[in-house]
Design an enzyme around this catalytic site. Sequence first.
Site, PDB file in Angstrom:
ATOM      1  CG  ASP A 245     -34.429   6.454  10.259  1.00  0.00           C
ATOM      2  OD1 ASP A 245     -35.731   6.546  10.628  1.00  0.00           O
ATOM      3  OD2 ASP A 245     -34.148   5.526   9.907  1.00  0.00           O
ATOM      4  CB  SER A 246     -35.392   4.660  14.281  1.00  0.00           C
ATOM      5  OG  SER A 246     -35.673   4.143  13.184  1.00  0.00           O
TER       6      SER A 246
ATOM      7  CB  CYS B 193     -41.592   1.804   6.755  1.00  0.00           C
ATOM      8  SG  CYS B 193     -39.853   1.355   7.734  1.00  0.00           S
ATOM      9  CB  THR B 194     -37.271   5.775   6.046  1.00  0.00           C
ATOM     10  OG1 THR B 194     -37.128   5.316   7.298  1.00  0.00           O
ATOM     11  CG2 THR B 194     -38.077   7.067   5.912  1.00  0.00           C
ATOM     12  CG  HIS B 195     -35.837   0.131   7.068  1.00  0.00           C
ATOM     13  ND1 HIS B 195     -35.952   1.322   7.983  1.00  0.00           N
ATOM     14  CD2 HIS B 195     -34.732  -0.292   7.415  1.00  0.00           C
ATOM     15  CE1 HIS B 195     -34.855   0.957   8.898  1.00  0.00           C
ATOM     16  NE2 HIS B 195     -34.299   0.136   8.629  1.00  0.00           N
TER      17      HIS B 195
ATOM     18  CD  GLU C  33     -31.872  -2.189  10.019  1.00  0.00           C
ATOM     19  OE1 GLU C  33     -31.065  -2.818  10.577  1.00  0.00           O
ATOM     20  OE2 GLU C  33     -32.468  -1.147  10.351  1.00  0.00           O
TER      21      GLU C  33
ATOM     22  CE1 TYR D 245     -35.729   5.807  18.027  1.00  0.00           C
ATOM     23  CE2 TYR D 245     -36.528   7.984  16.762  1.00  0.00           C
ATOM     24  CZ  TYR D 245     -35.677   7.283  17.570  1.00  0.00           C
ATOM     25  OH  TYR D 245     -34.450   8.191  17.981  1.00  0.00           O
ATOM     26  N   GLY D 246     -40.484   1.896  15.801  1.00  0.00           N
ATOM     27  CA  GLY D 246     -41.609   1.327  15.099  1.00  0.00           C
ATOM     28  C   GLY D 246     -42.442   0.384  16.234  1.00  0.00           C
TER      29      GLY D 246
ATOM     30  CB  CYS E  19     -38.176   8.125  11.216  1.00  0.00           C
ATOM     31  SG  CYS E  19     -38.695   6.914  12.287  1.00  0.00           S
ATOM     32  CG  ASN E  20     -42.788   6.886   7.170  1.00  0.00           C
ATOM     33  OD1 ASN E  20     -43.678   7.314   6.627  1.00  0.00           O
ATOM     34  ND2 ASN E  20     -41.575   6.631   6.498  1.00  0.00           N
TER      35      ASN E  20
HETATM   36  N1  DGL Z   1     -37.280   4.292   9.979  1.00  0.00           N
HETATM   37  C1  DGL Z   1     -38.534   3.731  10.672  1.00  0.00           C
HETATM   38  C2  DGL Z   1     -39.682   4.236   9.849  1.00  0.00           C
HETATM   39  O1  DGL Z   1     -39.769   4.949   9.055  1.00  0.00           O
HETATM   40  C3  DGL Z   1     -38.469   2.305  10.660  1.00  0.00           C
HETATM   41  C4  DGL Z   1     -37.471   1.715  11.490  1.00  0.00           C
HETATM   42  C5  DGL Z   1     -38.197   1.635  13.027  1.00  0.00           C
HETATM   43  O2  DGL Z   1     -38.971   1.010  13.338  1.00  0.00           O
HETATM   44  O3  DGL Z   1     -37.289   2.547  13.735  1.00  0.00           O
HETATM   45  O4  DGL Z   1     -40.783   3.970  10.542  1.00  0.00           O
END
Ligand code: DGL
Length: 273
Positions: A12-13, A186-188, A154, A44-45, A75-76
């Site tokens: 993941d990011s 989004c995984t968060h 976070e 990454y988003g 990571c989406n």
């Molecule tokens: N884990 C990222 C996702 O699922 C969210 C955080 C990011 O923007 O990197 O998109």
Amino acid sequence: MIDLRKPIGVFDSGIGGLTVVKRLVEKLPNERFVYFGDTARVPYGAKSNETVIEYALQDARFLLSRNVKAIVVACNSASSVAIPALRAAFDVPVVGVIEPGARYAARRAPGGKIGVVGTRATIDNRAYSRALASVNPDVKIFEKACPLFVPLAEEGWIDEEVTRLVAEKYLAEFREKELDALILGCTHYPLLAAPIQAAVGENVALVDSGVAAAEATAQELTTLGLRSDFEGEGEREFFVSDVPTKFKEVAERFLGREIEKIRKVDLETLRRR
Ligand code: DGL
């Protein structure tokens, strides 16, 4: 013959992918997992597709250097653009979160109305819309980027007034849509399930793509004959490209269990791979 006890790599990011690891561990307790969180380069988003693809390839190469038998893109944002490049570059199975999440949501939306929340990258790439349309072209999709959810998760601000207000502001437009399901794209976001559910209404089924990705991973490994034959609890290893001060605390909250050791991977090493 392939060693079935090789680990599954997950990246993941940052730390959001640990919500997917949680689901993977529940589904596949005897498998070994190696997690890589690119905490030095998160988010990454908010980055271009080219950059995200490049980072995803580097992350996957790192996992392959740990001898993984499959890769889960937890990571989406990366799943929305990098899956074709990853599948073309490597010969291990690659599972993303979007296709499984879309299939799972379609099953939970008998009325055919599905909302999707995610980062700007995931929403702007219309990743879920495309995946949902290929599962069921009749489905009605409503998408919304909710970038502030990532820092709130976070920070661990789950049960705070500010989080409730942000969720209400983002999701007010979904209220009158009478959605069947809302994809947490989004995984968060699974961490903010309670305030999101309150804002969108109790009748909407929240879809955690991590659950769907864990099922898809189990299925893929079974189909390919790659399931571990180990009978105990598999080992879990954690790597990050930077160690933010709160990483351990936040990661343990994400995963719901104690993490003993977190190792750092140098960014230069990552780039050279
Ligand atoms: N884990 C990222 C996702 O699922 C969210 C955080 C990011 O923007 O990197 O998109």
